[in-house]
Design a protein around this motif. Sequence first.
Motif, PDB file in Angstrom:
ATOM      1  N   PHE A  84      32.145  37.000  44.949  1.00  0.00           N
ATOM      2  CA  PHE A  84      32.698  37.132  46.062  1.00  0.00           C
ATOM      3  C   PHE A  84      34.022  37.571  46.257  1.00  0.00           C
ATOM      4  O   PHE A  84      35.162  36.827  45.850  1.00  0.00           O
ATOM      5  CB  PHE A  84      32.187  37.272  47.493  1.00  0.00           C
ATOM      6  N   VAL A  85      34.975  39.144  46.661  1.00  0.00           N
ATOM      7  CA  VAL A  85      35.979  38.852  47.019  1.00  0.00           C
ATOM      8  C   VAL A  85      36.404  39.398  49.009  1.00  0.00           C
ATOM      9  O   VAL A  85      35.243  40.678  49.322  1.00  0.00           O
ATOM     10  CB  VAL A  85      37.217  39.923  46.276  1.00  0.00           C
ATOM     11  N   LEU A  86      36.908  38.961  49.738  1.00  0.00           N
ATOM     12  CA  LEU A  86      37.631  39.250  51.104  1.00  0.00           C
ATOM     13  C   LEU A  86      37.996  40.570  50.893  1.00  0.00           C
ATOM     14  O   LEU A  86      38.957  40.962  49.888  1.00  0.00           O
ATOM     15  CB  LEU A  86      37.957  37.968  51.551  1.00  0.00           C
ATOM     16  N   ASP A  87      37.345  41.614  51.466  1.00  0.00           N
ATOM     17  CA  ASP A  87      37.657  42.710  51.548  1.00  0.00           C
ATOM     18  C   ASP A  87      39.668  42.951  51.874  1.00  0.00           C
ATOM     19  O   ASP A  87      40.228  44.173  51.204  1.00  0.00           O
ATOM     20  CB  ASP A  87      37.854  43.367  53.147  1.00  0.00           C
ATOM     21  N   ARG A  88      40.333  42.352  52.678  1.00  0.00           N
ATOM     22  CA  ARG A  88      41.516  41.911  53.069  1.00  0.00           C
ATOM     23  C   ARG A  88      42.292  41.352  51.271  1.00  0.00           C
ATOM     24  O   ARG A  88      43.824  41.925  51.770  1.00  0.00           O
ATOM     25  CB  ARG A  88      41.772  41.025  54.095  1.00  0.00           C
ATOM     26  N   HIS A  89      41.369  40.953  50.288  1.00  0.00           N
ATOM     27  CA  HIS A  89      42.129  41.014  49.285  1.00  0.00           C
ATOM     28  C   HIS A  89      42.011  41.796  48.705  1.00  0.00           C
ATOM     29  O   HIS A  89      42.920  41.559  47.220  1.00  0.00           O
ATOM     30  CB  HIS A  89      41.407  39.530  49.115  1.00  0.00           C
ATOM     31  N   VAL A  90      41.583  43.484  48.884  1.00  0.00           N
ATOM     32  CA  VAL A  90      41.162  44.470  47.456  1.00  0.00           C
ATOM     33  C   VAL A  90      42.187  45.011  48.139  1.00  0.00           C
ATOM     34  O   VAL A  90      41.760  45.788  49.332  1.00  0.00           O
ATOM     35  CB  VAL A  90      40.326  44.570  47.192  1.00  0.00           C
ATOM     36  N   SER A  91      42.823  45.847  47.577  1.00  0.00           N
ATOM     37  CA  SER A  91      43.683  46.931  47.954  1.00  0.00           C
ATOM     38  C   SER A  91      42.753  48.363  47.572  1.00  0.00           C
ATOM     39  O   SER A  91      41.929  48.473  46.113  1.00  0.00           O
ATOM     40  CB  SER A  91      45.156  47.405  47.471  1.00  0.00           C
ATOM     41  N   THR A  92      42.758  49.335  48.676  1.00  0.00           N
ATOM     42  CA  THR A  92      42.295  50.487  47.673  1.00  0.00           C
ATOM     43  C   THR A  92      43.858  51.737  47.637  1.00  0.00           C
ATOM     44  O   THR A  92      43.008  52.353  47.090  1.00  0.00           O
ATOM     45  CB  THR A  92      41.689  51.590  48.979  1.00  0.00           C
ATOM     46  N   GLU A  93      45.100  51.117  47.882  1.00  0.00           N
ATOM     47  CA  GLU A  93      45.607  51.887  47.120  1.00  0.00           C
ATOM     48  C   GLU A  93      46.176  52.289  45.560  1.00  0.00           C
ATOM     49  O   GLU A  93      46.279  53.109  44.686  1.00  0.00           O
ATOM     50  CB  GLU A  93      46.962  51.629  47.608  1.00  0.00           C
ATOM     51  N   ALA A  94      45.766  50.894  44.741  1.00  0.00           N
ATOM     52  CA  ALA A  94      46.099  50.549  43.921  1.00  0.00           C
ATOM     53  C   ALA A  94      44.126  50.676  42.465  1.00  0.00           C
ATOM     54  O   ALA A  94      43.753  49.742  43.867  1.00  0.00           O
ATOM     55  CB  ALA A  94      46.584  49.565  43.575  1.00  0.00           C
TER      56      ALA A  94
END
Length: 193
Positions: free
Chosen positions: A139-149
Amino acid sequence: MPNVLTVSGSPSSRSRTSSLVRHVGALLAAENHDVRHVAVRDLPAEALLAGDASHPAIREVIETIEWADALVVGTPVYKAAYSGLLKTLLDLLPQFALAGKTVLPLATGGSTAHVLAIDYALRPVLTSLGTDNVLRGWFVLDRHVSTEAEGAGAVAAEAADGVAETASRLIDSLAASEGPRVAASRRGLARAV
């Protein structure tokens, strides 16, 4: 090397889940795995909602699952469960579509309160599709994943080590299963000679 299908079950066009899944796919590709990607949101809604497993786009996904040795299945967590969009695809798969396959579940969400969705919501469905090898998910918190890359750079430093270790578990599991498969293939060749 093993074939891997990554599946993003996010309905969003700017999806953190898709970025995470593609990041893991890039880690696997860097280890010479043949990786293909399916975003369920790109499949025809009519076929998904009507349960039309004969639709060419759905048939192509089913054939790609047959091709794969392993699947990385990613979902955002909504209402303490995996996405309904992912559920529509899973419902269309043949009864034992995941038999003999290794499956790595991934999830993204806004709070660690959602971490149990992997084990209590997604894992039972994946197991019911025939796999005996659902790896411990991540599980990964949303804030730790970028939609830019996409791929490299998609996961923040806070989550990068855990994601890399999770991908390594899949790589190790596939390497371990390669040994028996190679041995069985050689036995089959010996019988044919």
